[in-house]
Motif scaffolding. Structure first.
Motif, PDB file in Angstrom:
ATOM      1  N   ILE A   1      22.043   4.896  39.876  1.00  0.00           N
ATOM      2  CA  ILE A   1      23.051   5.887  40.483  1.00  0.00           C
ATOM      3  C   ILE A   1      22.537   5.742  42.187  1.00  0.00           C
ATOM      4  CG2 ILE A   1      23.526   8.047  40.572  1.00  0.00           C
ATOM      5  CD1 ILE A   1      22.684   8.134  37.680  1.00  0.00           C
ATOM      6  N   ARG A   2      21.382   5.916  42.477  1.00  0.00           N
ATOM      7  CA  ARG A   2      20.967   5.842  43.850  1.00  0.00           C
ATOM      8  C   ARG A   2      19.649   5.596  43.744  1.00  0.00           C
ATOM      9  NH1 ARG A   2      21.139  12.421  44.638  1.00  0.00           N
ATOM     10  NH2 ARG A   2      18.868  12.904  44.224  1.00  0.00           N
ATOM     11  N   GLN A   3      19.030   5.057  45.069  1.00  0.00           N
ATOM     12  CA  GLN A   3      17.823   4.804  45.341  1.00  0.00           C
ATOM     13  C   GLN A   3      17.079   5.523  46.549  1.00  0.00           C
ATOM     14  OE1 GLN A   3      17.331   0.537  44.955  1.00  0.00           O
ATOM     15  NE2 GLN A   3      19.061   0.276  46.273  1.00  0.00           N
ATOM     16  N   SER A   4      15.902   5.575  46.832  1.00  0.00           N
ATOM     17  CA  SER A   4      15.309   5.772  48.121  1.00  0.00           C
ATOM     18  C   SER A   4      13.956   4.775  48.349  1.00  0.00           C
ATOM     19  CB  SER A   4      14.646   7.182  47.853  1.00  0.00           C
ATOM     20  OG  SER A   4      13.991   7.517  49.095  1.00  0.00           O
ATOM     21  N   HIS A   5      14.207   4.438  49.539  1.00  0.00           N
ATOM     22  CA  HIS A   5      12.734   3.528  49.957  1.00  0.00           C
ATOM     23  C   HIS A   5      12.439   4.249  51.320  1.00  0.00           C
ATOM     24  CE1 HIS A   5      14.585   0.454  47.628  1.00  0.00           C
ATOM     25  NE2 HIS A   5      15.676   0.435  48.329  1.00  0.00           N
ATOM     26  N   GLU A   6      12.751   5.514  51.548  1.00  0.00           N
ATOM     27  CA  GLU A   6      12.533   5.862  53.081  1.00  0.00           C
ATOM     28  C   GLU A   6      11.099   6.719  53.080  1.00  0.00           C
ATOM     29  OE1 GLU A   6      14.207   9.531  55.729  1.00  0.00           O
ATOM     30  OE2 GLU A   6      15.506   8.911  54.137  1.00  0.00           O
TER      31      GLU A   6
ATOM     32  N   LEU B   1       4.909   8.961  49.786  1.00  0.00           N
ATOM     33  CA  LEU B   1       4.765   9.343  48.318  1.00  0.00           C
ATOM     34  C   LEU B   1       3.499   8.858  47.809  1.00  0.00           C
ATOM     35  CD1 LEU B   1       6.054  10.903  45.970  1.00  0.00           C
ATOM     36  CD2 LEU B   1       7.437   8.951  45.661  1.00  0.00           C
ATOM     37  N   ALA B   2       3.368   7.430  47.994  1.00  0.00           N
ATOM     38  CA  ALA B   2       2.113   6.916  47.517  1.00  0.00           C
ATOM     39  C   ALA B   2       0.895   7.691  47.852  1.00  0.00           C
ATOM     40  CB  ALA B   2       2.067   5.542  47.915  1.00  0.00           C
TER      41      ALA B   2
ATOM     42  N   THR C   1       8.990  14.305  51.909  1.00  0.00           N
ATOM     43  CA  THR C   1       8.627  13.366  50.903  1.00  0.00           C
ATOM     44  C   THR C   1       8.805  13.884  49.457  1.00  0.00           C
ATOM     45  OG1 THR C   1       7.460  11.454  52.294  1.00  0.00           O
ATOM     46  CG2 THR C   1       7.106  11.823  49.950  1.00  0.00           C
ATOM     47  N   VAL C   2       8.187  15.167  49.694  1.00  0.00           N
ATOM     48  CA  VAL C   2       8.243  15.855  48.455  1.00  0.00           C
ATOM     49  C   VAL C   2       9.668  16.625  47.962  1.00  0.00           C
ATOM     50  CG1 VAL C   2       7.131  18.112  47.120  1.00  0.00           C
ATOM     51  CG2 VAL C   2       5.588  16.455  48.537  1.00  0.00           C
ATOM     52  N   ARG C   3      10.413  16.839  48.901  1.00  0.00           N
ATOM     53  CA  ARG C   3      11.574  17.438  48.641  1.00  0.00           C
ATOM     54  C   ARG C   3      12.427  16.328  48.276  1.00  0.00           C
ATOM     55  NH1 ARG C   3      11.819  21.304  54.127  1.00  0.00           N
ATOM     56  NH2 ARG C   3      10.702  23.154  53.183  1.00  0.00           N
ATOM     57  N   ASP C   4      12.576  15.107  48.750  1.00  0.00           N
ATOM     58  CA  ASP C   4      13.154  14.267  48.269  1.00  0.00           C
ATOM     59  C   ASP C   4      12.864  13.657  46.891  1.00  0.00           C
ATOM     60  OD1 ASP C   4      15.031  11.735  48.745  1.00  0.00           O
ATOM     61  OD2 ASP C   4      13.266  10.482  48.957  1.00  0.00           O
ATOM     62  N   LEU C   5      11.545  13.777  46.641  1.00  0.00           N
ATOM     63  CA  LEU C   5      11.190  13.602  45.270  1.00  0.00           C
ATOM     64  C   LEU C   5      11.696  14.520  44.231  1.00  0.00           C
ATOM     65  CD1 LEU C   5       9.445  12.291  42.942  1.00  0.00           C
ATOM     66  CD2 LEU C   5       7.373  13.716  43.854  1.00  0.00           C
TER      67      LEU C   5
END
Length: 113
Positions: free
Chosen positions: A26-31, A36-37, A89-93
Protein backbone atom coordinates in the motif's frame (compact mmCIF):
# COMPACT_ATOMS: atom_id res chain seq x y z
CA UNK A 1 21.42 0.81 10.83
CA UNK A 2 17.86 1.70 9.91
CA UNK A 3 14.33 0.33 9.91
CA UNK A 4 12.10 0.96 6.91
CA UNK A 5 8.34 0.45 6.99
CA UNK A 6 5.99 -1.16 4.49
CA UNK A 7 2.22 -1.45 4.85
CA UNK A 8 0.58 -4.32 2.98
CA UNK A 9 -3.13 -5.02 2.49
CA UNK A 10 -2.54 -8.77 2.70
CA UNK A 11 0.27 -11.20 3.37
CA UNK A 12 3.35 -9.43 1.98
CA UNK A 13 4.18 -10.19 -1.63
CA UNK A 14 7.57 -9.62 -3.18
CA UNK A 15 7.66 -10.03 -7.00
CA UNK A 16 11.14 -11.55 -6.94
CA UNK A 17 9.65 -14.62 -5.28
CA UNK A 18 7.85 -16.59 -7.94
CA UNK A 19 4.24 -16.46 -6.96
CA UNK A 20 0.89 -15.95 -8.60
CA UNK A 21 -0.28 -13.68 -5.80
CA UNK A 22 -1.04 -10.05 -6.48
CA UNK A 23 1.13 -7.20 -5.17
CA UNK A 24 0.05 -6.12 -1.69
CA UNK A 25 2.13 -3.01 -0.98
CA UNK A 26 0.00 0.00 0.00
CA UNK A 27 2.75 2.42 1.01
CA UNK A 28 6.27 2.53 2.40
CA UNK A 29 8.56 4.83 4.34
CA UNK A 30 12.33 5.09 4.22
CA UNK A 31 12.53 8.62 5.61
CA UNK A 32 12.97 7.92 9.33
CA UNK A 33 14.77 4.58 9.27
CA UNK A 34 17.83 5.44 11.34
CA UNK A 35 15.92 7.45 13.95
CA UNK A 36 13.34 4.67 14.28
CA UNK A 37 16.05 2.08 14.82
CA UNK A 38 17.69 4.23 17.50
CA UNK A 39 14.39 4.63 19.36
CA UNK A 40 13.44 0.94 19.12
CA UNK A 41 16.82 -0.15 20.50
CA UNK A 42 16.25 2.01 23.61
CA UNK A 43 12.97 0.27 24.52
CA UNK A 44 12.98 -2.02 27.56
CA UNK A 45 13.17 -5.69 26.57
CA UNK A 46 10.87 -8.54 27.61
CA UNK A 47 7.89 -6.36 28.44
CA UNK A 48 4.26 -6.86 27.54
CA UNK A 49 4.71 -4.40 24.66
CA UNK A 50 5.16 -5.23 20.99
CA UNK A 51 7.61 -2.62 19.70
CA UNK A 52 10.59 -4.03 21.61
CA UNK A 53 10.24 -7.17 19.45
CA UNK A 54 11.15 -5.23 16.29
CA UNK A 55 14.59 -6.45 15.24
CA UNK A 56 16.88 -3.65 14.02
CA UNK A 57 18.92 -6.08 11.87
CA UNK A 58 16.16 -8.41 10.66
CA UNK A 59 12.63 -8.10 9.34
CA UNK A 60 9.66 -8.08 11.69
CA UNK A 61 6.02 -8.37 10.67
CA UNK A 62 2.98 -7.17 12.65
CA UNK A 63 -0.55 -8.13 11.74
CA UNK A 64 -3.46 -5.76 12.39
CA UNK A 65 -3.96 -6.97 15.98
CA UNK A 66 -0.28 -6.56 16.83
CA UNK A 67 -0.28 -3.09 15.26
CA UNK A 68 -3.26 -2.13 17.41
CA UNK A 69 -1.45 -3.35 20.53
CA UNK A 70 1.70 -1.44 19.56
CA UNK A 71 -0.30 1.78 19.21
CA UNK A 72 -0.69 1.81 23.01
CA UNK A 73 3.10 2.19 23.27
CA UNK A 74 3.28 5.39 21.21
CA UNK A 75 2.73 7.84 24.13
CA UNK A 76 5.62 6.26 26.05
CA UNK A 77 7.83 6.32 22.97
CA UNK A 78 7.04 10.01 22.47
CA UNK A 79 8.23 10.67 26.02
CA UNK A 80 11.62 9.14 25.09
CA UNK A 81 12.10 11.57 22.20
CA UNK A 82 14.85 14.14 22.62
CA UNK A 83 14.29 16.24 19.48
CA UNK A 84 11.73 17.16 16.83
CA UNK A 85 13.16 14.63 14.38
CA UNK A 86 12.46 11.78 16.78
CA UNK A 87 8.94 13.09 17.45
CA UNK A 88 8.28 13.13 13.69
CA UNK A 89 9.63 9.58 13.45
CA UNK A 90 7.24 8.35 16.15
CA UNK A 91 4.31 10.14 14.51
CA UNK A 92 5.15 8.46 11.20
CA UNK A 93 5.30 5.09 12.95
CA UNK A 94 1.96 5.82 14.66
CA UNK A 95 0.35 6.62 11.29
CA UNK A 96 1.52 3.29 9.88
CA UNK A 97 0.35 1.40 12.96
CA UNK A 98 -3.05 3.12 12.81
CA UNK A 99 -3.45 2.33 9.12
CA UNK A 100 -2.52 -1.30 9.71
CA UNK A 101 -4.87 -1.62 12.68
CA UNK A 102 -7.72 -0.13 10.63
CA UNK A 103 -7.17 -2.31 7.53
CA UNK A 104 -8.52 -5.86 7.81
CA UNK A 105 -5.98 -8.58 6.95
CA UNK A 106 -3.12 -6.07 6.65
CA UNK A 107 0.51 -6.38 7.71
CA UNK A 108 3.13 -3.84 8.72
CA UNK A 109 6.66 -4.93 7.82
CA UNK A 110 9.68 -3.46 9.60
CA UNK A 111 12.76 -3.95 7.39
CA UNK A 112 15.87 -3.89 9.54
CA UNK A 113 19.31 -3.70 8.00
Amino acid sequence: MGIDLQLHDGRPFWPSRRSKRRPTLIRQSHEHGEALAQLIVKLPRNTSGKLWTVAPYNDTIFNEQEAEAALREIPGLLECCTDDSQVETVRDLAAYLEACAATPCSYLVFFGD
